[in-house]
Structure formats: structure tokens, C-alpha cells
Design a protein around this motif. Structure first.
Motif, PDB file in Angstrom:
ATOM      1  N   THR A   1       0.736  -1.169   0.007  1.00 53.22           N
ATOM      2  CA  THR A   1       0.055  -0.196  -0.135  1.00 53.22           C
ATOM      3  C   THR A   1       0.800   1.281   0.064  1.00 53.22           C
ATOM      4  N   HIS A   2       1.955   1.078   0.686  1.00 51.52           N
ATOM      5  CA  HIS A   2       2.884   2.249   0.641  1.00 51.52           C
ATOM      6  C   HIS A   2       4.322   2.022   0.835  1.00 51.52           C
ATOM      7  N   THR A   3       5.176   2.705   0.349  1.00 55.99           N
ATOM      8  CA  THR A   3       6.647   2.623   0.767  1.00 55.99           C
ATOM      9  C   THR A   3       7.112   3.908  -0.005  1.00 55.99           C
ATOM     10  N   LEU A   4       7.867   4.830   0.932  1.00 56.51           N
ATOM     11  CA  LEU A   4       8.421   6.016   0.297  1.00 56.51           C
ATOM     12  C   LEU A   4       9.556   5.750  -0.895  1.00 56.51           C
ATOM     13  N   MET A   5       9.243   6.394  -1.894  1.00 59.77           N
ATOM     14  CA  MET A   5      10.347   6.275  -3.214  1.00 59.77           C
ATOM     15  C   MET A   5      11.705   6.662  -2.648  1.00 59.77           C
ATOM     16  N   ALA A   6      11.776   7.529  -1.892  1.00 57.58           N
ATOM     17  CA  ALA A   6      13.092   8.221  -1.449  1.00 57.58           C
ATOM     18  C   ALA A   6      13.797   7.206  -0.449  1.00 57.58           C
ATOM     19  N   VAL A   7      13.051   6.112  -0.013  1.00 57.83           N
ATOM     20  CA  VAL A   7      13.706   5.046   1.097  1.00 57.83           C
ATOM     21  C   VAL A   7      13.778   3.806   0.322  1.00 57.83           C
ATOM     22  N   THR A   8      12.802   3.234   0.055  1.00 55.19           N
ATOM     23  CA  THR A   8      12.695   2.054  -0.615  1.00 55.19           C
ATOM     24  C   THR A   8      11.935   1.935  -1.997  1.00 55.19           C
ATOM     25  N   PRO A   9      12.666   2.119  -2.997  1.00 56.73           N
ATOM     26  CA  PRO A   9      11.807   2.399  -4.370  1.00 56.73           C
ATOM     27  C   PRO A   9      11.158   1.370  -4.759  1.00 56.73           C
ATOM     28  N   TYR A  10      10.217   1.367  -5.920  1.00 55.84           N
ATOM     29  CA  TYR A  10       9.427   0.618  -6.574  1.00 55.84           C
ATOM     30  C   TYR A  10       9.371   0.690  -7.960  1.00 55.84           C
ATOM     31  N   GLU A  11       8.977  -0.475  -8.607  1.00 54.52           N
ATOM     32  CA  GLU A  11       8.993  -0.609  -9.985  1.00 54.52           C
ATOM     33  C   GLU A  11       7.704   0.513 -10.590  1.00 54.52           C
ATOM     34  N   SER A  12       6.624   0.689 -10.142  1.00 52.98           N
ATOM     35  CA  SER A  12       5.435   1.350 -10.568  1.00 52.98           C
ATOM     36  C   SER A  12       5.842   3.005 -10.628  1.00 52.98           C
ATOM     37  N   TYR A  13       6.629   3.471  -9.852  1.00 55.05           N
ATOM     38  CA  TYR A  13       7.157   4.854 -10.031  1.00 55.05           C
ATOM     39  C   TYR A  13       7.793   4.946 -11.236  1.00 55.05           C
ATOM     40  N   VAL A  14       8.826   4.161 -11.293  1.00 45.87           N
ATOM     41  CA  VAL A  14       9.631   4.432 -12.597  1.00 45.87           C
ATOM     42  C   VAL A  14       8.779   3.930 -13.956  1.00 45.87           C
ATOM     43  N   ALA A  15       7.914   3.147 -13.815  1.00 45.28           N
ATOM     44  CA  ALA A  15       6.979   2.825 -14.972  1.00 45.28           C
ATOM     45  C   ALA A  15       6.091   4.122 -15.250  1.00 45.28           C
ATOM     46  N   VAL A  16       5.550   4.563 -14.468  1.00 45.86           N
ATOM     47  CA  VAL A  16       4.929   6.130 -14.797  1.00 45.86           C
ATOM     48  C   VAL A  16       5.863   7.137 -15.139  1.00 45.86           C
ATOM     49  N   ALA A  17       6.905   7.086 -14.573  1.00 42.43           N
ATOM     50  CA  ALA A  17       7.980   8.225 -15.243  1.00 42.43           C
ATOM     51  C   ALA A  17       8.313   7.891 -16.519  1.00 42.43           C
ATOM     52  N   GLU A  18       8.377   6.668 -16.991  1.00 41.38           N
ATOM     53  CA  GLU A  18       8.950   6.184 -18.354  1.00 41.38           C
ATOM     54  C   GLU A  18       7.602   6.612 -19.237  1.00 41.38           C
ATOM     55  N   GLN A  19       6.556   6.455 -18.786  1.00 42.72           N
ATOM     56  CA  GLN A  19       5.305   6.654 -19.600  1.00 42.72           C
ATOM     57  C   GLN A  19       5.161   8.288 -19.825  1.00 42.72           C
ATOM     58  N   LEU A  20       5.583   9.039 -18.751  1.00 45.65           N
ATOM     59  CA  LEU A  20       5.326  10.356 -18.932  1.00 45.65           C
ATOM     60  C   LEU A  20       6.824  11.109 -19.851  1.00 45.65           C
ATOM     61  N   ALA A  21       7.742  10.309 -19.946  1.00 47.58           N
ATOM     62  CA  ALA A  21       8.963  10.641 -20.571  1.00 47.58           C
ATOM     63  C   ALA A  21       8.458  10.508 -21.797  1.00 47.58           C
ATOM     64  N   LYS A  22       7.804   9.334 -22.318  1.00 44.37           N
ATOM     65  CA  LYS A  22       7.359   8.734 -23.614  1.00 44.37           C
ATOM     66  C   LYS A  22       6.302   9.815 -24.281  1.00 44.37           C
ATOM     67  N   HIS A  23       5.422  10.169 -23.546  1.00 45.80           N
ATOM     68  CA  HIS A  23       4.518  10.987 -23.955  1.00 45.80           C
ATOM     69  C   HIS A  23       4.379  12.537 -24.013  1.00 45.80           C
ATOM     70  N   ALA A  24       5.392  12.972 -23.097  1.00 45.03           N
ATOM     71  CA  ALA A  24       5.629  14.302 -22.713  1.00 45.03           C
ATOM     72  C   ALA A  24       6.118  15.121 -24.064  1.00 45.03           C
ATOM     73  N   PRO A  25       5.349  16.159 -24.574  1.00 44.80           N
ATOM     74  CA  PRO A  25       5.712  16.796 -25.920  1.00 44.80           C
ATOM     75  C   PRO A  25       6.985  17.664 -25.792  1.00 44.80           C
ATOM     76  N   ILE A  26       8.143  17.014 -25.306  1.00 39.82           N
ATOM     77  CA  ILE A  26       9.434  17.580 -25.049  1.00 39.82           C
ATOM     78  C   ILE A  26      10.565  16.736 -25.617  1.00 39.82           C
ATOM     79  N   SER A  27      11.365  17.382 -26.303  1.00 38.35           N
ATOM     80  CA  SER A  27      12.522  16.497 -27.164  1.00 38.35           C
ATOM     81  C   SER A  27      13.721  16.468 -26.137  1.00 38.35           C
ATOM     82  N   GLY A  28      14.292  15.284 -26.456  1.00 40.91           N
ATOM     83  CA  GLY A  28      15.644  14.994 -25.612  1.00 40.91           C
ATOM     84  C   GLY A  28      15.347  14.207 -24.543  1.00 40.91           C
ATOM     85  N   GLN A  29      16.241  14.065 -23.664  1.00 37.04           N
ATOM     86  CA  GLN A  29      15.969  13.168 -22.542  1.00 37.04           C
ATOM     87  C   GLN A  29      14.899  14.036 -21.643  1.00 37.04           C
ATOM     88  N   VAL A  30      14.115  13.239 -20.939  1.00 35.55           N
ATOM     89  CA  VAL A  30      13.168  13.857 -20.077  1.00 35.55           C
ATOM     90  C   VAL A  30      13.010  12.882 -18.850  1.00 35.55           C
TER      91      VAL A  30
END
Length: 445
Positions: free
Chosen positions: A92-121
Motif C-alpha cells: 500500500t505504501h513505501t516511500l520512493m526516497a527510502v525503498t523504491p518500487y517499479e511502478s513509480y519508474v514505470a509511470v515516469a517512463e510513460q511520462l517521458a514517452k508522451h511528454a511533448p518535449i524533445s531530448g531526455q526527459v
């Protein structure tokens, strides 16, 4: 099976609005809930699915608000519910800054894929739209070494001290709450109905105002909603945002696209920015990103996002695993294109229907918006003078007849439509019929 799927997608009234159970709950609420929390429709919702809300009295209400743009993919979407439920049973909860988890990374990957910004995001995940705005300003100030924040007329960015200062309207968001944040500078926006300016001319006016009142060299960022939300669903003239982005780039100013309300398939593209032909430096997501669960994000150019250093960003609940699981499901739907296609359909059907109403009712000065983010501005016929009283009558009539509508605009004379994109053509036709009845009833009175 999700029992909410048994909710028929139709308007149905079995009691007056509000019904007796809602009235009783309203009395309980008045004893324990601050009056600082307002109510648009005084009914208490027990279940929801698709574009239908079911209150405690059994009334089925067509939702044209989506929790102000949150349930974009529909209430209790099966894929979102299943993903969140599975995650809820696992962690249900664990702080990303303490013990990370895959779903946070996966959401960030999707944001990088879809954001209308060129280069590394890169991204950070937070809890709310206002928190995303605060963090974007914080990052911009660190990156530029400057403190000034430029915002536009008709803007709405949140209810914290900084974001309420950034809003155009002082009341009810900032008035009486004490000192406001420093170094926030407001400039004219593009509002074609009221200023008649081309995008180029409106941008020149905005830029001239900022250069004279604050100077470009003192600005850390310019924050703009591609389509302004609370301010009245204002769609800028073509070329306006691109010209502002060009000026920002030339002067080292971070351009922040506040897509808290307009992003995540709401306007028929993943981000409304895509309609306007420019690249922001940072883009903000919230509301519809997790299908009804609390989540928001700041996404932007890696060199900007990495400028603050370890430990400077984050928060206890930012990017909660359950919310991230729901967001992954939303991005799966986006990858299939269904929400975007549905939003485009809503624009064709609802937008077309509203334009037909405009031909019939001269109080409708303009129909505007994109996708499932549409509005009509109501004025005294033959003028641009706002008619808030008529808007209030239409909303009241609609609510009594099982259609939830919201207002917007600096003068509250705009009816805004933010339905779940799943709303059927039949429900849209029903909404239009109720609104037509409301205009006719108001005219006869």
C-alpha cells in the motif's frame, strides 16, 4: 466482476434532487465539515460507473464534471480498478526516497514517452496539481538562479500560498488569507472573444508587459495553461503560445505548461500542448493521470529536472504505489488510443450540439474548447456583458433534472463541460436536451 458495471448508462430520477437521504447526510455534514468546503450539487454519491453517478437515494445523474476533470477515462474503469486493487493487496505504501518500487519508474517512463518535449526527459511524482506547480516553480528558480514567476490573466494554478497568489481571482482563493507570495507577476493573456487579437499580436502584448514591469532577466519561469481551466476554458489564438515559448527560450526563462486539467487525453491528444505547436521546458500532469486516485507529476528536460540535487524534491505520499498502479492502467488505455478517440468524439458530438444551441439561444456568445474540455460563454444577448444569473439558473435546472454542470470564468458566466470521455452519444443528447429546456425555461420566466 465490478458491481458498478451494472449501473446503466442513463439518467434516472427516483426522488427530488436532493433526495431525503442526501438531505439527512447534508445535515450530518454541516455539523462536522468546514464550510470552507463548497458543494456544487447537494447530493451524496454512493456508486459511479462510466459517466453516471448514483446517489444514496438511487438517482442516476449524468456527470459532466468528472470530479473537475479527474475521472477522464470514466468512473470505476475496470482496468484501473483491477490494477489498483492488485497493488493494494501487495504494497500500500513505501516511500520512493527510502525503498523504491517499479511502478513509480514505470509511470515516469510513460511520462517521458508522451511528454511533448524533445531530448531526455525526467519526472518527479507528487500528490496534487498545486503541489506540481509549486515544485515546478521551485525547480525553475534553482535552475535559473532567478526568482520571478510570470502568470497570465484568467489563470488558475491552485490553493496553496504560492499558487493562490498566481491565480487571477483573489476571491475565494487568496483574499483574507494573509500575505501572498512574492515575485509573482501577471500579464495579459490571449482571449480571442474579448480582445480580438491574433496570436502574434496577443503575444507581443504579453511580452511587452512583462519586459516593462519585471524584465526578462528577472524571470525564472512563465507558467501557462495551454487551455485555461477555471478562468473559463479560454483557448488562445493560434501562434500565441509558440511565440511566448520562443521568447522564453531566447531569454533563459523556463516555460511551464500547466496541464493539470487539460492533460492526459482530456482534449483528444495526450497533452493539450500538442494542439499549439510548441515545446515547453516543463509540463505538469495531475487530475486524470490515475483514473481517480491522487497523483501528479512534474516532467521536463533532464538538465532542468536534475538541477536541484538529491533530497531536495519529493514528499511522503508522492507517487504512492496504488496511485502509480492506477496510472499505469491509464497509460495502457492511452497506448491503445481509446481515451483520445473518445475525447475527439465528444468534441464532435457535444461541441456540435452546443453550436446548434448557440444558433437557437442568443445568450450563448461562444462555444469553445477541445476534446472533452468544452465550454459556452453566456452573455447578455448582443453584448459581451456576462450573465452569471442565467448560468446559475441553467445549472440549477440541470441539477434538479439529473445533470451535473459546473461554472467557470472570472465572472462565473461560463458553463464548462468535463465529462468522462466514455460518455455515450445518447447521454450527450440527453444533456443537450436538458440544457435546451433550461434556456427555454429561463427565457419564459
Amino acid at each position: 466482476m465490478n458491481t458498478n458495471e451494472k449501473i446503466t448508462q442513463e439518467r434516472r430520477l427516483v426522488t427530488a434532487i436532493p433526495g431525503p437521504k442526501s438531505i439527512a447526510l447534508q445535515q450530518r455534514r454541516s455539523e462536522v465539515v468546514s464550510t470552507g468546503i463548497a458543494t456544487a450539487l447537494p447530493v451524496f454519491i454512493e456508486r459511479a460507473h462510466g459517466a453516471i453517478l448514483v446517489d444514496v437515494d438511487g438517482n442516476q445523474i449524468i456527470d459532466c464534471g468528472s470530479g473537475i476533470g479527474v475521472t477522464t477515462v470514466g468512473h470505476t474503469d475496470a482496468r484501473v480498478v483491477d490494477a489498483a486493487t492488485a497493488q493494494l493487496k501487495a504494497v500500500t505504501h513505501t516511500l520512493m526516497a527510502v525503498t523504491p518500487y517499479e511502478s513509480y519508474v514505470a509511470v515516469a517512463e510513460q511520462l517521458a514517452k508522451h511528454a511533448p518535449i524533445s531530448g531526455q526527459v525526467k519526472s518527479i511524482l507528487v500528490n496534487s496539481g498545486a503541489e506540481a506547480v509549486e515544485n515546478a516553480v521551485k525547480i525553475s528558480r534553482k535552475y535559473t538562479g532567478r526568482s520571478g514567476v510570470a502568470v497570465l490573466n484568467c489563470a488558475y494554478h491552485g490553493r496553496t500560498q504560492l499558487t493562490s497568489t498566481m491565480n487571477h481571482k483573489a476571491a475565494p482563493y487568496a483574499a483574507g488569507f494573509g500575505p501572498r507570495a512574492a515575485d509573482v507577476f501577471r500579464a495579459p493573456n490571449s482571449f480571442p472573444l474579448h480582445d480580438g487579437l491574433s496570436g502574434e499580436a496577443a503575444a507581443a502584448r504579453t511580452i511587452d508587459h512583462l519586459e516593462k514591469t519585471v524584465s526578462a532577466g528577472d524571470l525564472a519561469c512563465l507558467v501557462a495553461e495551454p487551455i485555461q481551466g477555471e478562468g473559463g476554458f479560454v483557448v488562445p489564438a493560434d501562434g500565441y503560445l509558440a511565440a511566448l515559448a520562443k521568447w522564453c527560450k531566447e531569454n533563459g526563462i523556463v516555460f511551464i505548461a500547466d496541464e493539470v486539467q487539460s492533460g492526459i487525453a482530456r482534449t483528444g491528444t495526450v497533452y493539450a500542448t500538442e494542439h499549439f505547436g510548441f515545446e515547453p521546458d516543463l509540463i505538469l500532469s495531475a487530475k486524470g493521470i490515475a483514473g481517480g486516485l491522487p497523483l501528479a507529476a512534474v516532467t521536463g528536460r533532464a538538465e532542468i529536472m536534475d538541477c536541484t540535487g538529491p533530497g531536495t524534491l519529493g514528499g511522503t505520499f508522492g507517487g504512492n504505489p496504488v496511485s502509480c498502479a492506477a496510472a499505469k492502467a491509464v497509460f495502457e488505455l492511452i497506448a491503445e488510443g481509446t481515451p483520445q478517440q473518445n475525447a475527439q468524439r465528444v468534441e464532435r458530438v457535444l461541441g456540435g450540439g452546443l453550436r446548434k444551441l448557440q444558433e437557437k439561444h442568443p445568450a450563448i456568445a461562444e462555444v469553445r474548447g477541445k476534446g472533452a474540455m468544452l465550454a459556452i460563454e453566456i452573455t447578455k444577448p448582443g453584448t459581451l456583458n456576462p450573465d452569471k444569473e442565467l448560468v446559475d439558473k441553467i445549472i440549477a435546472h440541470a441539477c434538479k433534472n439529473g445533470v451535473l454542470l459546473l461554472n467557470a470564468g472570472l465572472n462565473y458566466n461560463v458553463l464548462r463541460f468535463l465529462p468522462p470521455v466514455k460518455i455515450s452519444d445518447e447521454l450527450i443528447a440527453d444533456v443537450l436536451a436538458v440544457i435546451d429546456e433550461a434556456f427555454t425555461a429561463a427565457a419564459s420566466n
